[in-house]
Design an enzyme around this catalytic site. Sequence first.
Site, PDB file in Angstrom:
ATOM      1  N   HIS A 145      -5.564   2.770  -7.056  1.00 15.83           N
ATOM      2  CA  HIS A 145      -6.382   2.031  -6.019  1.00 15.83           C
ATOM      3  C   HIS A 145      -8.067   1.726  -6.934  1.00 15.83           C
ATOM      4  CE1 HIS A 145      -3.745   3.067  -2.151  1.00 15.83           C
ATOM      5  NE2 HIS A 145      -4.493   2.431  -1.296  1.00 15.83           N
ATOM      6  N   HIS A 155      -7.270  -1.470  -7.538  1.00 20.64           N
ATOM      7  CA  HIS A 155      -8.101  -2.493  -6.642  1.00 20.64           C
ATOM      8  C   HIS A 155      -8.734  -3.039  -6.307  1.00 20.64           C
ATOM      9  CE1 HIS A 155      -9.029  -1.725  -2.250  1.00 20.64           C
ATOM     10  NE2 HIS A 155      -8.317  -2.985  -2.370  1.00 20.64           N
ATOM     11  N   HIS A 195      -5.940  -5.649   1.395  1.00 21.53           N
ATOM     12  CA  HIS A 195      -6.145  -4.461   0.623  1.00 21.53           C
ATOM     13  C   HIS A 195      -4.198  -3.951  -0.094  1.00 21.53           C
ATOM     14  CE1 HIS A 195      -6.691   0.277   0.158  1.00 21.53           C
ATOM     15  NE2 HIS A 195      -5.541   0.240   0.024  1.00 21.53           N
ATOM     16  N   ASP A 228       0.622  -1.045  -0.526  1.00 21.35           N
ATOM     17  CA  ASP A 228       0.114   0.027  -0.285  1.00 21.35           C
ATOM     18  C   ASP A 228       1.112   1.311  -0.098  1.00 21.35           C
ATOM     19  OD1 ASP A 228      -2.206   1.002   0.122  1.00 21.35           O
ATOM     20  OD2 ASP A 228      -3.172   1.318   2.389  1.00 21.35           O
TER      21      ASP A 228
HETATM   22 ZN   LIG Z   1      -4.613   2.124  -0.010  1.00 23.42          ZN
END
Ligand SMILES: [Zn+2]
Length: 356
Positions: A239, A242, A256, A178
């Site tokens: 993101h 994602h 995540h 991340d």
């Molecule tokens: Zn993130």
Amino acid sequence: MPNPNRITERLFPSPSKYIQGPSAIQHAARYLSKLGRSPLLACDDYVYEIAGKSLIDALHKADFKVTRGVFGGEASREEIDRLSALGQEHSVDFVIALGGGKTIDSAKAVADALGLQVAILPTTASTDAPCSALSVLYRPSGEFDRYTFFEKNPTIVLVDTTVIANSPPRFLASGIGDAIADERRGAALCEQSELRRGLPTGIGGDRAEVRGDLVQAVVEANTLLSGLGFESGGLAAAHAIHNGFTAIEAVHSLMHGEKVAFGTICQLVLDGASITELDRYIDLLLSVDLPVTFAQLGIPGVSDEELHRVAALACAPGETIWNLECVITEDIVVGVMKGADAAGRDYIGRSGWKKV
Ligand SMILES: [Zn+2]
């Protein structure tokens, strides 16, 4: 599509106070007493066993009246409404989140709904959730629902590094994934930040201390710098992709940061990064066991139809992908994902990388 939300001002949002240390939970009352005396504590049963009991003990000793809200596992509207009602019923005066990203995102939304301050106590260093003034909401089925934005960042972020050091290594790796996604836009800004002044860093002599120091540094990078970096620097394709991947059931079990890691390779492909630069990122992600190919994501035979579903969600109106300057279409996103997979496979083939 042009960029309808283009903002030109510089912005540095942050929590009011960030506290990190090996016994932070034991000392929580010292910091939380500024917020109130009757908190709603959102944490799931698993986290309750590993950290919740000791937090409640520490708070009870300091005469807090804690209402426990058992978090059900999904950061959904339903869950937020249920916890908000519980908080209202018990007249709580602030909210504590103890847990991972979904617990944190739910508690932020609950505090916002109740008009109260929130203290975030992350038990993993695996996401950007602690420092930011937004939550990612999901449907009860696990599919991405939407981002929700708040007026204020959390009042306190309190990180107990002993709890985090005891969490599975995969959680820390996910946090690194991340943080890497935010690195390109956020890191430069954070390195210049005055905020680093005064934060505790251990000076290690022997090995154990050096390891402790490394844990402190990684936790700080994942939680504080990445958290501040993404909100200041903005999110982009990594993101959005994602979020798109939540359309595929088979990747729901991934963390995540693991999905964001693959999204970062997509972002690089979209940016037209050189092979050298791609190799550098792929090598770094592989070194902490993060996925860089469809096979590593657990979807070796992913179909075009599935990739189009991912792309449609990644390109939904309001998604962070529209922060980018370049032209984006669903077909381009599908191509970029295939390009990222190819780059990952190519690097693995050339380098002879093997999972250890
Ligand atoms: Zn993130």
